[in-house]
Design a protein around this motif. Structure first.
Motif, PDB file in Angstrom:
ATOM      1  N   LEU A   1     154.473  31.422  11.150  1.00  0.00           N
ATOM      2  CA  LEU A   1     153.096  31.379  10.660  1.00  0.00           C
ATOM      3  C   LEU A   1     152.376  32.690  10.963  1.00  0.00           C
ATOM      4  O   LEU A   1     151.659  33.227  10.091  1.00  0.00           O
ATOM      5  CB  LEU A   1     152.359  30.209  11.322  1.00  0.00           C
ATOM      6  N   ASP A   2     152.561  33.208  12.169  1.00  0.00           N
ATOM      7  CA  ASP A   2     151.930  34.484  12.525  1.00  0.00           C
ATOM      8  C   ASP A   2     152.392  35.594  11.587  1.00  0.00           C
ATOM      9  O   ASP A   2     151.588  36.437  11.154  1.00  0.00           O
ATOM     10  CB  ASP A   2     152.279  34.863  13.972  1.00  0.00           C
ATOM     11  N   SER A   3     153.687  35.561  11.262  1.00  0.00           N
ATOM     12  CA  SER A   3     154.232  36.585  10.374  1.00  0.00           C
ATOM     13  C   SER A   3     153.621  36.485   8.978  1.00  0.00           C
ATOM     14  O   SER A   3     153.210  37.499   8.379  1.00  0.00           O
ATOM     15  CB  SER A   3     155.756  36.444  10.297  1.00  0.00           C
ATOM     16  N   GLU A   4     153.537  35.244   8.453  1.00  0.00           N
ATOM     17  CA  GLU A   4     152.982  35.053   7.111  1.00  0.00           C
ATOM     18  C   GLU A   4     151.490  35.384   7.083  1.00  0.00           C
ATOM     19  O   GLU A   4     150.991  35.994   6.118  1.00  0.00           O
ATOM     20  CB  GLU A   4     153.195  33.600   6.669  1.00  0.00           C
TER      21      GLU A   4
ATOM     22  N   ALA B   1     147.120  39.076   5.631  1.00  0.00           N
ATOM     23  CA  ALA B   1     146.000  39.919   6.057  1.00  0.00           C
ATOM     24  C   ALA B   1     146.192  41.353   5.580  1.00  0.00           C
ATOM     25  O   ALA B   1     145.231  42.019   5.145  1.00  0.00           O
ATOM     26  CB  ALA B   1     145.861  39.870   7.578  1.00  0.00           C
ATOM     27  N   ASP B   2     147.435  41.866   5.653  1.00  0.00           N
ATOM     28  CA  ASP B   2     147.717  43.234   5.183  1.00  0.00           C
ATOM     29  C   ASP B   2     147.437  43.349   3.684  1.00  0.00           C
ATOM     30  O   ASP B   2     146.860  44.356   3.212  1.00  0.00           O
ATOM     31  CB  ASP B   2     149.179  43.594   5.473  1.00  0.00           C
TER      32      ASP B   2
ATOM     33  N   ARG C   1     144.949  43.666  -2.335  1.00  0.00           N
ATOM     34  CA  ARG C   1     145.903  42.967  -3.201  1.00  0.00           C
ATOM     35  C   ARG C   1     145.649  41.453  -3.134  1.00  0.00           C
ATOM     36  O   ARG C   1     145.146  40.930  -2.141  1.00  0.00           O
ATOM     37  CB  ARG C   1     147.331  43.280  -2.764  1.00  0.00           C
ATOM     38  N   THR C   2     146.012  40.796  -4.217  1.00  0.00           N
ATOM     39  CA  THR C   2     145.874  39.334  -4.255  1.00  0.00           C
ATOM     40  C   THR C   2     147.025  38.682  -3.493  1.00  0.00           C
ATOM     41  O   THR C   2     148.186  39.054  -3.698  1.00  0.00           O
ATOM     42  CB  THR C   2     145.876  38.832  -5.706  1.00  0.00           C
ATOM     43  N   ILE C   3     146.660  37.737  -2.634  1.00  0.00           N
ATOM     44  CA  ILE C   3     147.701  37.038  -1.863  1.00  0.00           C
ATOM     45  C   ILE C   3     148.383  36.039  -2.783  1.00  0.00           C
ATOM     46  O   ILE C   3     147.714  35.207  -3.409  1.00  0.00           O
ATOM     47  CB  ILE C   3     147.086  36.307  -0.659  1.00  0.00           C
TER      48      ILE C   3
ATOM     49  N   ILE D   1     151.853  29.179   4.181  1.00  0.00           N
ATOM     50  CA  ILE D   1     150.979  29.139   5.369  1.00  0.00           C
ATOM     51  C   ILE D   1     150.452  27.720   5.593  1.00  0.00           C
ATOM     52  O   ILE D   1     150.451  27.222   6.725  1.00  0.00           O
ATOM     53  CB  ILE D   1     149.818  30.133   5.196  1.00  0.00           C
ATOM     54  N   ARG D   2     150.017  27.091   4.522  1.00  0.00           N
ATOM     55  CA  ARG D   2     149.514  25.711   4.644  1.00  0.00           C
ATOM     56  C   ARG D   2     150.616  24.759   5.115  1.00  0.00           C
ATOM     57  O   ARG D   2     150.366  23.879   5.940  1.00  0.00           O
ATOM     58  CB  ARG D   2     148.940  25.245   3.297  1.00  0.00           C
TER      59      ARG D   2
END
Length: 214
Positions: free
Chosen positions: A136-139, A144-145, A151-153, A161-162
């Motif tokens: 989750l932290d990675s995603e 965030a980047d 850019r659109t997530i 993430i959900r």
């Protein structure tokens, strides 16, 4: 021997039957509303509640009928009835308990085993939470980047993430339930252990708090 007329024999028989019926009917002796002793061939319904004697024709008591129970006596009888039922339930529970354990230490060891099993499951779930939290932290960091870069997530990233957040919540809820199960299990075992000490007259020699190996 002279035969008596049939009508005479019938009259004698009727007289005997009449006497027997009178003897069976008898009299009643009771106290009236003013607490006075009364003897009569009938008895008021209210007087029967106070108890009475049945007399034969000679005035002798052939039966004594006890007074109707008071509300307090009825309540006491019901309380005793419930006490006896509770005692029988306890005796059956004791029999079942002694079928499982002949000594309190056996119940202590069984409690320790079950608690270790549940704590092992909890540890596995905590490990899964740690792995999922890293994902989750990675995603979230990637999202965030992207956001900082304007850019659109992607929907797939948001959905992942959900999903990861939901998995963590589910695991935490399961841990909470199993922690409650451990507390309830321990309370139940401690009650059984205490009862075993009373029934067998043998004290436990194993501590309840330190999980010793079997």
């Amino acid at each position: 021997m002279t035969n008596r007329p049939a009508c005479f024999r019938a009259a004698v028989l009727a007289a005997v039957i009449g006497v027997a019926a009178t003897a069976e009917a008898g009299m009643y002796r009771y106290k009236d509303d003013n607490d006075r002793l009364v003897i009569s061939n009938t008895i008021p319904q209210e007087a029967t509640k106070r108890g009475y004697d049945i007399l034969n024709n000679s005035g002798r008591v052939v039966e004594t009928v006890a007074p109707a129970p008071t509300e307090e006596e009825l309540a006491a009888r019901e309380a005793e009835k419930q006490r006896q039922k509770a005692l029988e339930r306890q005796q059956e529970q004791d029999r079942q308990l002694l079928k499982r354990y002949s000594h309190p230490d056996q119940a202590v060891r069984a409690m320790h085993r079950k608690i270790r099993e549940l704590e092992g499951l909890i540890q596995l779930k905590r490990g899964n939470i740690s792995v999922i939290s890293s994902q989750l932290d990675s995603e979230q960091s990637r999202a965030a980047d992207m956001e900082r870069a304007g850019r659109t997530i992607p929907d797939a990233t948001l959905e992942k993430i959900r999903r990861l957040e939901s998995q963590i919540r589910d695991l935490e809820r399961e841990i909470s339930i199993q922690t409650r199960e451990i507390n309830e299990l321990k309370a139940g075992f401690e009650a059984d252990i205490e009862r075993l000490e009373e029934v067998t007259g043998k004290p436990r020699t194993i501590t309840l708090d330190t999980l010793s190996s079997d």
